[in-house]
Design an enzyme around this catalytic site. Sequence first.
Site, PDB file in Angstrom:
ATOM      1  N   ASP A   1      38.907 -36.865   4.465  1.00  0.00           N
ATOM      2  CA  ASP A   1      37.897 -37.110   3.424  1.00  0.00           C
ATOM      3  C   ASP A   1      38.560 -37.241   2.048  1.00  0.00           C
ATOM      4  O   ASP A   1      39.348 -36.382   1.643  1.00  0.00           O
ATOM      5  CB  ASP A   1      36.877 -35.962   3.414  1.00  0.00           C
ATOM      6  CG  ASP A   1      35.692 -36.256   2.502  1.00  0.00           C
ATOM      7  OD1 ASP A   1      35.308 -37.441   2.379  1.00  0.00           O
ATOM      8  OD2 ASP A   1      35.149 -35.301   1.902  1.00  0.00           O
ATOM      9  N   HIS A   2      38.242 -38.338   1.340  1.00  0.00           N
ATOM     10  CA  HIS A   2      38.810 -38.643   0.028  1.00  0.00           C
ATOM     11  C   HIS A   2      40.329 -38.830   0.076  1.00  0.00           C
ATOM     12  O   HIS A   2      41.036 -38.541  -0.885  1.00  0.00           O
ATOM     13  CB  HIS A   2      38.422 -37.581  -1.018  1.00  0.00           C
ATOM     14  CG  HIS A   2      36.992 -37.694  -1.453  1.00  0.00           C
ATOM     15  ND1 HIS A   2      35.949 -37.294  -0.648  1.00  0.00           N
ATOM     16  CD2 HIS A   2      36.431 -38.182  -2.580  1.00  0.00           C
ATOM     17  CE1 HIS A   2      34.814 -37.524  -1.268  1.00  0.00           C
ATOM     18  NE2 HIS A   2      35.072 -38.077  -2.446  1.00  0.00           N
TER      19      HIS A   2
ATOM     20  N   HIS B   1      41.201 -50.188  -0.628  1.00  0.00           N
ATOM     21  CA  HIS B   1      39.760 -50.162  -0.863  1.00  0.00           C
ATOM     22  C   HIS B   1      39.217 -49.038   0.012  1.00  0.00           C
ATOM     23  O   HIS B   1      39.938 -48.497   0.856  1.00  0.00           O
ATOM     24  CB  HIS B   1      39.111 -51.506  -0.470  1.00  0.00           C
ATOM     25  CG  HIS B   1      39.215 -51.758   0.987  1.00  0.00           C
ATOM     26  ND1 HIS B   1      40.355 -52.220   1.577  1.00  0.00           N
ATOM     27  CD2 HIS B   1      38.345 -51.547   2.001  1.00  0.00           C
ATOM     28  CE1 HIS B   1      40.183 -52.307   2.879  1.00  0.00           C
ATOM     29  NE2 HIS B   1      38.965 -51.887   3.172  1.00  0.00           N
TER      30      HIS B   1
ATOM     31  N   CYS C   1      39.630 -56.366   4.124  1.00  0.00           N
ATOM     32  CA  CYS C   1      40.244 -55.074   4.448  1.00  0.00           C
ATOM     33  C   CYS C   1      41.764 -55.099   4.272  1.00  0.00           C
ATOM     34  O   CYS C   1      42.427 -54.078   4.427  1.00  0.00           O
ATOM     35  CB  CYS C   1      39.876 -54.620   5.860  1.00  0.00           C
ATOM     36  SG  CYS C   1      38.304 -53.714   5.909  1.00  0.00           S
TER      37      CYS C   1
ATOM     38  N   HIS D   1      41.775 -47.344   2.822  1.00  0.00           N
ATOM     39  CA  HIS D   1      42.736 -47.873   3.784  1.00  0.00           C
ATOM     40  C   HIS D   1      43.115 -49.306   3.412  1.00  0.00           C
ATOM     41  O   HIS D   1      42.573 -49.902   2.491  1.00  0.00           O
ATOM     42  CB  HIS D   1      42.209 -47.800   5.234  1.00  0.00           C
ATOM     43  CG  HIS D   1      41.244 -48.875   5.614  1.00  0.00           C
ATOM     44  ND1 HIS D   1      40.974 -49.221   6.907  1.00  0.00           N
ATOM     45  CD2 HIS D   1      40.470 -49.705   4.855  1.00  0.00           C
ATOM     46  CE1 HIS D   1      40.083 -50.191   6.938  1.00  0.00           C
ATOM     47  NE2 HIS D   1      39.768 -50.503   5.722  1.00  0.00           N
TER      48      HIS D   1
ATOM     49  N   GLU E   1      32.248 -47.786  10.255  1.00  0.00           N
ATOM     50  CA  GLU E   1      33.011 -48.109   9.044  1.00  0.00           C
ATOM     51  C   GLU E   1      32.059 -48.610   7.964  1.00  0.00           C
ATOM     52  O   GLU E   1      32.247 -48.347   6.782  1.00  0.00           O
ATOM     53  CB  GLU E   1      34.075 -49.157   9.349  1.00  0.00           C
ATOM     54  CG  GLU E   1      35.040 -49.380   8.190  1.00  0.00           C
ATOM     55  CD  GLU E   1      36.009 -50.510   8.476  1.00  0.00           C
ATOM     56  OE1 GLU E   1      37.198 -50.233   8.661  1.00  0.00           O
ATOM     57  OE2 GLU E   1      35.572 -51.673   8.508  1.00  0.00           O
TER      58      GLU E   1
ATOM     59  N   HIS F   1      35.867 -47.003   2.308  1.00  0.00           N
ATOM     60  CA  HIS F   1      34.625 -47.090   3.081  1.00  0.00           C
ATOM     61  C   HIS F   1      33.957 -45.726   3.115  1.00  0.00           C
ATOM     62  O   HIS F   1      34.625 -44.695   3.048  1.00  0.00           O
ATOM     63  CB  HIS F   1      34.897 -47.516   4.526  1.00  0.00           C
ATOM     64  CG  HIS F   1      35.446 -48.895   4.665  1.00  0.00           C
ATOM     65  ND1 HIS F   1      34.654 -50.024   4.571  1.00  0.00           N
ATOM     66  CD2 HIS F   1      36.702 -49.345   4.882  1.00  0.00           C
ATOM     67  CE1 HIS F   1      35.415 -51.093   4.737  1.00  0.00           C
ATOM     68  NE2 HIS F   1      36.660 -50.717   4.925  1.00  0.00           N
TER      69      HIS F   1
HETATM   70 NI    NI Z   1      38.299 -51.838   5.134  1.00  0.00          NI
END
Ligand code: NI
Length: 136
Positions: A79-80, A39, A33, A14, A126, A41
């Site tokens: 997911d992914h 990047h 972020c 995100h 997160e 999580h």
């Molecule tokens: Ni982040």
Amino acid sequence: MIYITRRETFNAAHRLYRKEWSDEENLKVFGACSNPKWHGHNYTLYVTVKGAVDEQTGFLVNLKKLSEIINDKIISKIDHKNINLEVDFMKDKLASTENLAIAIWDELYPEVKNLGALLHEVKVFETEKNYVSYYG
Ligand code: NI
């Protein structure tokens, strides 16, 4: 009233940013972020439902069915994936953990009701240090 919780994990990318702000302004507000190149999580999701124990089964809900719903509605879509670009239930929303927990609640609430229980809490980690709880 009894409560049961299912835990799931997913990995996703995100970026927290407002497009009308410069990268510098976004960095100031959103920190790491807001990295312009994205990047990721490793998220952990806890879904807690509540209700009464069924006398015949001894269960609150069928956990296999609950797991299928969470996988169908949430995990398979996120997911992914890139939360900003690819996740339908996060479209046009700032990809914060708070907004993610609310969106997951909205997706799951009617489905859990169909199982004969009520959604009680959606908790999203997160990182190991930060999590959000949403109760509707
Ligand atoms: Ni982040």
